[in-house]
Design a protein around this motif. Structure first.
Motif, PDB file in Angstrom:
ATOM      1  N   ALA A  87       0.847  -1.205   0.000  1.00  0.00           N
ATOM      2  CA  ALA A  87       0.000   0.000   0.000  1.00  0.00           C
ATOM      3  C   ALA A  87       0.879   1.250   0.000  1.00  0.00           C
ATOM      4  O   ALA A  87       1.969   1.234   0.571  1.00  0.00           O
ATOM      5  CB  ALA A  87      -0.902  -0.010   1.238  1.00  0.00           C
ATOM      6  N   PRO A  88       0.401   2.311  -0.649  1.00  0.00           N
ATOM      7  CA  PRO A  88       1.223   3.523  -0.732  1.00  0.00           C
ATOM      8  C   PRO A  88       1.389   4.206   0.633  1.00  0.00           C
ATOM      9  O   PRO A  88       0.543   4.056   1.504  1.00  0.00           O
ATOM     10  CB  PRO A  88       0.431   4.409  -1.688  1.00  0.00           C
ATOM     11  N   ILE A  89       2.498   4.939   0.786  1.00  0.00           N
ATOM     12  CA  ILE A  89       2.747   5.717   2.004  1.00  0.00           C
ATOM     13  C   ILE A  89       2.235   7.129   1.732  1.00  0.00           C
ATOM     14  O   ILE A  89       2.767   7.837   0.883  1.00  0.00           O
ATOM     15  CB  ILE A  89       4.252   5.729   2.331  1.00  0.00           C
ATOM     16  N   CYS A  90       1.184   7.516   2.449  1.00  0.00           N
ATOM     17  CA  CYS A  90       0.474   8.737   2.078  1.00  0.00           C
ATOM     18  C   CYS A  90       0.305   9.729   3.217  1.00  0.00           C
ATOM     19  O   CYS A  90       0.370   9.368   4.382  1.00  0.00           O
ATOM     20  CB  CYS A  90      -0.929   8.373   1.593  1.00  0.00           C
ATOM     21  N   GLY A  91       0.053  10.961   2.836  1.00  0.00           N
ATOM     22  CA  GLY A  91      -0.349  11.999   3.761  1.00  0.00           C
ATOM     23  C   GLY A  91      -1.501  12.763   3.127  1.00  0.00           C
ATOM     24  O   GLY A  91      -1.472  13.041   1.931  1.00  0.00           O
ATOM     25  N   PHE A  92      -2.527  13.058   3.923  1.00  0.00           N
ATOM     26  CA  PHE A  92      -3.689  13.790   3.408  1.00  0.00           C
ATOM     27  C   PHE A  92      -3.727  15.177   4.022  1.00  0.00           C
ATOM     28  O   PHE A  92      -3.517  15.322   5.223  1.00  0.00           O
ATOM     29  CB  PHE A  92      -4.995  13.091   3.807  1.00  0.00           C
ATOM     30  N   ASP A  93      -4.036  16.159   3.198  1.00  0.00           N
ATOM     31  CA  ASP A  93      -4.380  17.489   3.703  1.00  0.00           C
ATOM     32  C   ASP A  93      -5.852  17.711   3.404  1.00  0.00           C
ATOM     33  O   ASP A  93      -6.243  17.825   2.247  1.00  0.00           O
ATOM     34  CB  ASP A  93      -3.528  18.567   3.013  1.00  0.00           C
ATOM     35  N   ILE A  94      -6.644  17.737   4.447  1.00  0.00           N
ATOM     36  CA  ILE A  94      -8.068  18.026   4.278  1.00  0.00           C
ATOM     37  C   ILE A  94      -8.280  19.479   4.655  1.00  0.00           C
ATOM     38  O   ILE A  94      -8.127  19.840   5.824  1.00  0.00           O
ATOM     39  CB  ILE A  94      -8.904  17.120   5.192  1.00  0.00           C
ATOM     40  N   GLY A  95      -8.590  20.291   3.685  1.00  0.00           N
ATOM     41  CA  GLY A  95      -8.815  21.710   3.962  1.00  0.00           C
ATOM     42  C   GLY A  95     -10.299  21.987   4.025  1.00  0.00           C
ATOM     43  O   GLY A  95     -11.130  21.117   3.784  1.00  0.00           O
TER      44      GLY A  95
ATOM     45  N   ALA B 176     -16.325  11.459   6.006  1.00  0.00           N
ATOM     46  CA  ALA B 176     -15.845  10.116   5.666  1.00  0.00           C
ATOM     47  C   ALA B 176     -15.992   9.874   4.159  1.00  0.00           C
ATOM     48  O   ALA B 176     -15.163   9.202   3.545  1.00  0.00           O
ATOM     49  CB  ALA B 176     -16.613   9.064   6.451  1.00  0.00           C
ATOM     50  N   MET B 177     -17.038  10.439   3.564  1.00  0.00           N
ATOM     51  CA  MET B 177     -17.248  10.265   2.120  1.00  0.00           C
ATOM     52  C   MET B 177     -16.131  10.957   1.344  1.00  0.00           C
ATOM     53  O   MET B 177     -15.638  10.446   0.349  1.00  0.00           O
ATOM     54  CB  MET B 177     -18.606  10.815   1.710  1.00  0.00           C
ATOM     55  N   VAL B 178     -15.739  12.134   1.826  1.00  0.00           N
ATOM     56  CA  VAL B 178     -14.609  12.826   1.183  1.00  0.00           C
ATOM     57  C   VAL B 178     -13.361  11.945   1.310  1.00  0.00           C
ATOM     58  O   VAL B 178     -12.601  11.780   0.353  1.00  0.00           O
ATOM     59  CB  VAL B 178     -14.357  14.206   1.836  1.00  0.00           C
ATOM     60  N   LEU B 179     -13.186  11.352   2.486  1.00  0.00           N
ATOM     61  CA  LEU B 179     -12.013  10.497   2.692  1.00  0.00           C
ATOM     62  C   LEU B 179     -12.069   9.238   1.828  1.00  0.00           C
ATOM     63  O   LEU B 179     -11.043   8.748   1.372  1.00  0.00           O
ATOM     64  CB  LEU B 179     -11.893  10.138   4.171  1.00  0.00           C
ATOM     65  N   THR B 180     -13.268   8.740   1.590  1.00  0.00           N
ATOM     66  CA  THR B 180     -13.419   7.611   0.651  1.00  0.00           C
ATOM     67  C   THR B 180     -12.855   8.005  -0.708  1.00  0.00           C
ATOM     68  O   THR B 180     -12.119   7.251  -1.337  1.00  0.00           O
ATOM     69  CB  THR B 180     -14.914   7.243   0.501  1.00  0.00           C
ATOM     70  N   LYS B 181     -13.200   9.218  -1.113  1.00  0.00           N
ATOM     71  CA  LYS B 181     -12.712   9.705  -2.411  1.00  0.00           C
ATOM     72  C   LYS B 181     -11.187   9.818  -2.397  1.00  0.00           C
ATOM     73  O   LYS B 181     -10.511   9.376  -3.330  1.00  0.00           O
ATOM     74  CB  LYS B 181     -13.346  11.063  -2.728  1.00  0.00           C
ATOM     75  N   LEU B 182     -10.660  10.408  -1.336  1.00  0.00           N
ATOM     76  CA  LEU B 182      -9.214  10.590  -1.256  1.00  0.00           C
ATOM     77  C   LEU B 182      -8.510   9.230  -1.252  1.00  0.00           C
ATOM     78  O   LEU B 182      -7.459   9.056  -1.861  1.00  0.00           O
ATOM     79  CB  LEU B 182      -8.823  11.391  -0.014  1.00  0.00           C
ATOM     80  N   LYS B 183      -9.136   8.282  -0.565  1.00  0.00           N
ATOM     81  CA  LYS B 183      -8.560   6.939  -0.523  1.00  0.00           C
ATOM     82  C   LYS B 183      -8.480   6.363  -1.941  1.00  0.00           C
ATOM     83  O   LYS B 183      -7.459   5.799  -2.329  1.00  0.00           O
ATOM     84  CB  LYS B 183      -9.418   6.050   0.377  1.00  0.00           C
ATOM     85  N   GLN B 184      -9.564   6.526  -2.697  1.00  0.00           N
ATOM     86  CA  GLN B 184      -9.562   6.020  -4.072  1.00  0.00           C
ATOM     87  C   GLN B 184      -8.478   6.698  -4.898  1.00  0.00           C
ATOM     88  O   GLN B 184      -7.736   6.043  -5.623  1.00  0.00           O
ATOM     89  CB  GLN B 184     -10.934   6.229  -4.721  1.00  0.00           C
ATOM     90  N   ILE B 185      -8.386   8.016  -4.766  1.00  0.00           N
ATOM     91  CA  ILE B 185      -7.387   8.752  -5.545  1.00  0.00           C
ATOM     92  C   ILE B 185      -5.975   8.305  -5.167  1.00  0.00           C
ATOM     93  O   ILE B 185      -5.098   8.188  -6.014  1.00  0.00           O
ATOM     94  CB  ILE B 185      -7.539  10.274  -5.321  1.00  0.00           C
TER      95      ILE B 185
ATOM     96  N   ALA C 235      -4.814   3.876  -0.239  1.00  0.00           N
ATOM     97  CA  ALA C 235      -4.008   3.972   0.982  1.00  0.00           C
ATOM     98  C   ALA C 235      -4.796   3.350   2.130  1.00  0.00           C
ATOM     99  O   ALA C 235      -5.966   3.661   2.323  1.00  0.00           O
ATOM    100  CB  ALA C 235      -3.706   5.428   1.295  1.00  0.00           C
ATOM    101  N   LEU C 236      -4.160   2.467   2.870  1.00  0.00           N
ATOM    102  CA  LEU C 236      -4.855   1.814   3.979  1.00  0.00           C
ATOM    103  C   LEU C 236      -4.644   2.586   5.270  1.00  0.00           C
ATOM    104  O   LEU C 236      -5.423   2.492   6.196  1.00  0.00           O
ATOM    105  CB  LEU C 236      -4.342   0.381   4.139  1.00  0.00           C
ATOM    106  N   GLU C 237      -3.541   3.318   5.299  1.00  0.00           N
ATOM    107  CA  GLU C 237      -3.233   4.112   6.487  1.00  0.00           C
ATOM    108  C   GLU C 237      -2.546   5.391   6.028  1.00  0.00           C
ATOM    109  O   GLU C 237      -1.915   5.411   4.981  1.00  0.00           O
ATOM    110  CB  GLU C 237      -2.335   3.323   7.435  1.00  0.00           C
ATOM    111  N   CYS C 238      -2.693   6.435   6.819  1.00  0.00           N
ATOM    112  CA  CYS C 238      -2.009   7.661   6.434  1.00  0.00           C
ATOM    113  C   CYS C 238      -1.953   8.646   7.595  1.00  0.00           C
ATOM    114  O   CYS C 238      -2.599   8.464   8.619  1.00  0.00           O
ATOM    115  CB  CYS C 238      -2.687   8.297   5.231  1.00  0.00           C
ATOM    116  N   VAL C 239      -1.135   9.674   7.413  1.00  0.00           N
ATOM    117  CA  VAL C 239      -1.085  10.781   8.357  1.00  0.00           C
ATOM    118  C   VAL C 239      -2.052  11.840   7.829  1.00  0.00           C
ATOM    119  O   VAL C 239      -2.067  12.129   6.639  1.00  0.00           O
ATOM    120  CB  VAL C 239       0.348  11.352   8.454  1.00  0.00           C
ATOM    121  N   ILE C 240      -2.882  12.375   8.714  1.00  0.00           N
ATOM    122  CA  ILE C 240      -3.880  13.361   8.295  1.00  0.00           C
ATOM    123  C   ILE C 240      -3.655  14.661   9.058  1.00  0.00           C
ATOM    124  O   ILE C 240      -3.367  14.636  10.266  1.00  0.00           O
ATOM    125  CB  ILE C 240      -5.311  12.833   8.567  1.00  0.00           C
ATOM    126  N   ASN C 241      -3.802  15.761   8.360  1.00  0.00           N
ATOM    127  CA  ASN C 241      -3.617  17.066   9.018  1.00  0.00           C
ATOM    128  C   ASN C 241      -4.854  17.455   9.813  1.00  0.00           C
ATOM    129  O   ASN C 241      -5.945  16.919   9.598  1.00  0.00           O
ATOM    130  CB  ASN C 241      -3.363  18.143   7.954  1.00  0.00           C
TER     131      ASN C 241
END
Ligand code: ATP
Ligand code: K
Ligand code: MG
Length: 656
Positions: free
Chosen positions: A1-9, A116-125, A129-135
């Protein structure tokens, strides 16, 4: 799985991924770097991200956004500072709900579920990613952070860590912008002006310890780009005496935002035009930078106040022993002020930053993407599979004072004790503190509250400390360790009771020689603890239900997309072959009877598709696929015929 970080603004979300060469931003399904945090819920169709925002104009009541500002807050709190164009309701516990029709039923959804729906989208994009750091914003409370983690869990994403915006920025800056040979401590300031909030952090980077300690965090959680858009819109509404409905106001605001962005780069008089803004009337006007700056002067003043407070607070630490007020308000130490966030591009804001710190702010980082990049860097640091030469660590800053109260649950005769502050504003994250108290009887209850920005104490949790077995004891010493964990969340780490141990006295021969008092032996008993009530805490059970509802929705999305795709495939096939069957060059591959039948079949299917469309209902994907397969029987003959001829030609060329 990719190593990811999300910025949710508030407005825009970014996804970073760690790859061999460094850290990159992942492009979304529209090949864009940013994804709007929008969700559009139509009865039979859910759109997320870019597609949802595109649908907003025609579905204002059903398009939800601004979600990160809604989680972990009550309906009343939200109504104080949000102006939402979609309908919301107040639930029995003061929570905010939206009422929607999904999967054939009516549902009340929380803001956390929408996020959570937005995060579903981000996960798909992010390529799953199964795990990530979130701001999160630096000012998020315990409850808001918990809801953010809940939202991720509902979308089936494990949160490795919650990293505040400016900590992510500081981490990225110190890692990529400061020479690895540098040995001296440096004090740095970071300023983030986004869509709805303004934040400033002052940090101390210690290269020898590879640590970044956040010294001060100040913010205004309702001040950002959207205020400037609104100021412009209100100016035009006033100027032209416009009477706009919600939809028109949103359109005007969107145009004002474009205008505002142009003004950041251009100081000339600029035009603004909106076709058919109201009752078929076009709107047009002009604006220049100076006027804009006058309109927003008060907002810019407020930004300065935030920055001054941050400078003052950090100076209090750096010049701990200084009595001079002068030392607290001047900037002697900070040599770098890096600004980020979309609104940091406004020239007047840069001037205000300089006013406070006395030096020009820099923007060496990508103002839009650095939060996601910083979160991804943190993700790489945490990942065992990713080798990083030099790991930096952020020692974060607890933004609120937290007070505790404890009492004996069943003894109203004993007084309540309060410890205020229990965790001071500005204490580090993580942080552990032990209390020693006298316990008369179990259970003991701990209540927590935090002090909000206007000085009110807000209760947010209640923990009970008890023992599974029945203990009899006289008033005894109890030790409770409470912790602010790596994510800044409160936890009870342990609780122990020291009680007399009757066995110990009799068994030991030595103790008899000592005095009667010392002869008593004590044993330590580990106690249990449970959450009685905690804002934003979800039980496993409840979380599982929300997760399974979200995965049903994901399945429904997938199913719908497959139907649309198989329908499109049938449609494309029909148009392609109907066209080709008219062309003489194909006649030689099919006899005229078969050709007539094929053409008729194509026509029938086309008509069927049109009728189907009138129904507004999609068939299951197999129905389209079966029809397509039926048609392929004819087209395959032709393509095979063409292939044979081509093969022969090729053979002929090779032989010659
Ligand atoms: P927040 O951090 O407040 O939750 P966010 O992270 O979604 O929100 P950003 O993406 O940092 O916000 O910034 C978006 C804001 O920046 C919008 O208000 C946008 O209009 C503004 N903005 C973007 N570019 C410019 C520009 N060139 N000039 C002025 N403002 C800009
Ligand atoms: K952002
Ligand atoms: Mg932001």
């Amino acid at each position: 799985a990719p190593i990811c970080g999300f910025d949710i603004g508030t407005e825009n979300c970014y996804i970073g991924v760690a790859v061999k060469g460094g850290i990159e931003i992942v492009l979304n399904d529209y090949c864009l770097r940013s994804t709007p945090g929008y969700v559009c819920l139509l009865e039979k169709q859910r759109e997320l991200g870019v597609a949802a925002k595109q649908k907003q104009n025609t579905n204002i009541q059903r398009t939800f956004y601004n979600l990160r500002r809604l989680i972990g807050r009550t309906y009343d709190e939200i109504m104080k500072d949000e102006n939402l164009p979609f309908p919301v309701e107040k639930g029995p516990n003061g929570e905010l709900f939206v009422r929607v029709f999904l999967l054939g039923e009516e549902h009340l959804l929380t803001a956390t579920q929408l996020l959570a729906m937005v995060l579903t989208k981000l996960k798909q994009i992010s390529n799953n990613a199964l795990e990530c750091v979130i701001n999160c914003p630096n000012y998020f409370t315990d409850c808001q952070k918990r809801e953010l983690i809940n939202a991720a869990s509902i979308a089936n994403i494990k949160t490795l860590k919650i990293l505040p915006d400016l900590s992510a920025v500081a981490l990225y800056y110190c890692f990529y912008r400061i020479d690895t040979k540098e040995e001296n401590n440096q004090i740095l300031a970071f300023v983030d002006i986004g869509a709805s909030s303004t934040q400033c952090a002052v940090v101390n980077f210690d290269p020898k310890k590879s640590s970044i300690q956040v010294l001060a965090v100040e913010y205004d959680n309702n001040l950002g780009g959207r205020n400037f858009d609104e100021a412009l819109a209100n100016y035009f509404i006033e100027q032209k005496k416009l009477n706009l409905n919600k939809r028109s106001k949103i359109r005007l605001m969107a145009e004002c935002e474009k205008l505002k962005k142009q003004m950041s780069a251009n100081s000339n008089v600029l035009p603004i035009n909106v076709e058919c803004l109201y009752e078929d009337t076009d709107f047009s006007s002009t604006m220049k930078r100076e006027t804009f700056e006058e309109l927003c002067a008060e907002y810019f003043d407020r930004i300065e106040t935030v920055l001054q407070r941050a400078l003052y607070k950090s100076n209090q630490i750096v010049f701990e022993n200084s009595k001079k007020e002068e030392d607290k308000v001047s900037n002697y130490n900070i040599k770098v002020i890096e600004v980020i966030g979309g609104s940091s591009r406004i020239p007047a804001i840069k001037k205000r930053v300089k006013n406070v710190f006395g030096i020009d702010p820099t923007s060496t980082l990508n103002a839009d993407e650095v939060v996601a990049l910083g979160c991804t860097l943190q993700s790489a640091f945490l990942s065992p599979s990713f080798k990083v030469v030099r790991k930096l660590k952020v020692i974060d800053y607890q933004p609120y004072q937290i007070n505790a109260q404890y009492y004996h649950e069943n003894r109203s005769d004993l007084k309540k004790y309060s410890i205020s502050p229990f965790f001071e504003k500005g204490c580090t994250i993580p942080f552990t503190k032990q209390v020693i108290l006298t316990c008369h009887e179990l259970p003991i209850v701990f209540d927590f509250d935090y002090v909000n920005d206007v000085g009110e104490a807000c209760s947010f949790g209640k923990f009970k400390i008890f023992s599974k077995e029945t203990l009899t004891f006289s008033p005894s010493k109890m030790k409770v360790r409470l912790r602010i964990d790596d994510n800044g969340l409160i936890q009870v780490s342990s609780a122990q009771l020291e009680i007399e141990d009757p066995n110990a006295v009799e068994d030991s021969s030595k103790t008899k020689e000592e005095g009667e008092e010392n002869a008593k032996k004590f044993k330590t008993v580990d106690l249990e603890h449970e959450i009685l009530w905690l804002k934003g805490f979800l039980t496993e059970d409840k979380l599982d239900k929300l997760k399974s509802f979200e995965s049903d929705l994901v399945l429904a999305d997938k199913n719908l997309n497959e139907r649309i795709d198989s329908k499109n495939a049938l449609e494309e096939f029909i148009y392609k072959w109907r066209d080709q069957m008219e062309r003489e060059e194909y006649y030689k591959y099919i006899n005229s009877d078969s050709r007539r039948i094929f053409m008729n079949e194509l026509k029938d299917n086309e008509k069927w598709l049109l009728d189907d469309e009138d129904n507004c209902e999609l068939q299951s994907k197999t129905i389209y696929q079966e029809r397509l397969n039926q048609l392929r029987k004819y087209s395959d003959k032709i393509t095979n015929g063409i292939k044979e001829v081509n093969d022969k030609k090729e053979l002929y060329q090779i032989l010659n």
